[in-house]
Design an enzyme around this catalytic site. Sequence first.
Site, PDB file in Angstrom:
ATOM      1  N   GLU B  68       6.937   8.574   6.722  1.00  0.00           N
ATOM      2  CA  GLU B  68       7.443   7.857   5.545  1.00  0.00           C
ATOM      3  C   GLU B  68       8.912   8.139   5.266  1.00  0.00           C
ATOM      4  OE1 GLU B  68       4.692   9.820   5.501  1.00  0.00           O
ATOM      5  OE2 GLU B  68       3.158   8.261   5.629  1.00  0.00           O
ATOM      6  N   HIS B 119      -2.002   0.566  -2.773  1.00  0.00           N
ATOM      7  CA  HIS B 119      -3.029   1.538  -3.150  1.00  0.00           C
ATOM      8  C   HIS B 119      -2.542   2.479  -4.247  1.00  0.00           C
ATOM      9  CE1 HIS B 119      -4.590  -0.154   0.457  1.00  0.00           C
ATOM     10  NE2 HIS B 119      -5.624   0.642   0.545  1.00  0.00           N
ATOM     11  N   ASP B 127     -10.974   7.099  -2.448  1.00  0.00           N
ATOM     12  CA  ASP B 127     -10.089   7.990  -1.698  1.00  0.00           C
ATOM     13  C   ASP B 127      -9.725   9.253  -2.481  1.00  0.00           C
ATOM     14  OD1 ASP B 127     -10.064   6.530   0.592  1.00  0.00           O
ATOM     15  OD2 ASP B 127      -8.171   5.501   0.195  1.00  0.00           O
TER      16      ASP B 127
END
Lengths: 300, 324
Positions: B68, B119, B127
């Site tokens: 990322e 998300h 999750d």
Amino acid sequence: MAKNYTSKKRTIEDLELIATKIREDIIKSLEKAGSGHSAGPLGLADIFTALYFDIMKHDPKDPTWDQRDIFILSNGHCAPVLYTTLAHAGYFEIAELSTLRKFGSRLQGHPERERLPGIETTSGPLGCGLSQAAGMALAMKINKDYHRWIYCTLGDGEQNEGNVWEAAMLIAKYNLHNVIAITDRNNIQIDGTTEHVMPLEDLRAKWESFGWHVIDINGNDIDSIIDATAMARSIVEKPVMILAHTIPGKGVDFMEGDYHWHGIPVGIEDVAGAPPKNEQAKSALHQLRTLEGKIRSEHE
Amino acid sequence: MNNLHLVDLTSGEVKMEPIRKGFGRGLLEAGKINDQVVALCADLTGSTQISLFAEAFPERFIEVGVAEQNLVTVAAGLAAMGKIPFTSSYAAFSPGRNWEQFKTTACINNQPVKIVGSHAGLYTGPDGATHQMLEDIALMRCLPNNVVVVPCDSVEAEKATLALAADKRPGYIRLARDSSAVLTTDKTPFEIGKAQVFSEGSDVTIVACGTMVYQALQAAEQLFLDGIDAEVINMSTIKPFDAVTLIQSARKTGAVITVEEAQINGGLGSAVAEALGEEFPVPLKRMGVKDRFGESGTADELLNHFGLTSSHIAIQAHAIVKNK
């Protein structure tokens, strides 16, 4: 469209004189600023001279020329050498170097793209330059712009950052061989030697195992720097990392090899065994101006 | 009531769709409109819906792997060359892991790197806490130059994506994983920096963003039956913040509730409190996740657990109106 650009070819001796002037001005501006990194910038003066006065295609009068080669300073704390080189190359007046790190100056403590022509990206927080070089190379690939090179210097201590290795993988994946990375392998970082703080060796093997071609050079030898970049441009099967072994504080004998100088401006703090403040700065300048006693200083 | 062409939620079945789906469509469209739009993903191409773009424009799609930090810094390099890069991952990782890189290379450089945080919030569901990004609004809202958009549904997400693609600033768009109600239509206007009054009222203002706009509208329906006339504002742009619409409403109603499925510290509620506090102080109740981390569960279970359903909002509205 490419402009009718021809770089003026200089002799190695000419380039060495430019590097010496750059070193002088780094010391002057750091002394005036009262803070900043001195060892790294002095060690890099030869590489910057070679890049901006021989290797790169660029135009100080047209800093955003769309066919220029790009230089990314990933090790943003070495800003003094970039500023000084840009000034000597004609991007702005040399006199402005005296504003380094001062309020209102375009020469911020760490370089900011929006403030000064010739700065391609903001840097200082380490580990981000090579990724940006990758992004630029990808854009060139998408644009089918195959005539431009991207040079990126990284510190060696900087390679403690994971972001560097993320970039290394991506550049190899897409074989962005117009990215030429140069590590300033001066073996020092703030807390000491690189091998003491966080060992990097075998650095060549690391880069090779990431899919790069590695060239080791003497980073204080302008001829070697020019040769290595020429070879790097001819290697298309892999991206190239030049491990430029440099001497921190190069040109100033009491600075060379002492990591205390990494974050200490000339004339601010007494280092054991060094002359007192002003004398220290003067002595440093004298050594530089005389090419360590080899020539007569123009100021004498 | 207004001319925003909203879906009539009282008649028939409400259409449900994940907000991220709208982003996927919007990016594909943005790619067709402007060939400078490029997309990057960190090994989550399908779930972030960037796959639509990747399939249509493979030469403009870059897969960076699970990295990322590299995701946004490579994007910064692309932006420096005139591209408009959209970077997608889960919000927990981007901007969760690469905030400094985004600040330095996108925001200080002031170039159009877009972070697409999929998300985000409680709609991430099973999750659990590590993947339920609740701190993103606070993190992104404090960055100079950055634009922060939290679309209320998939249709608005599509428009917001197109608007961000045409905007020269860095930007963040917050998306949810699970299906949520579709409230707006193709005709509903969207403009970066402009809040919209989705339901007019005079007793209390409910300011919401993202999936909570639907809960707020449901609460307003319920409150109407109880004799309370609630105004609902869709604050889909958190930055730049539309204080004008907020203050106008607060002057009318004299009480404000904020609702977000994010940390109560630093998010939408904080932005509203700052604006009201400085310009027009009125009684205020901030609803959100109260300085806790999330946990596994369905979106409905989690909204109920954290007190963020329409019924919870209605209870708070009653209380604030009573004490006005």
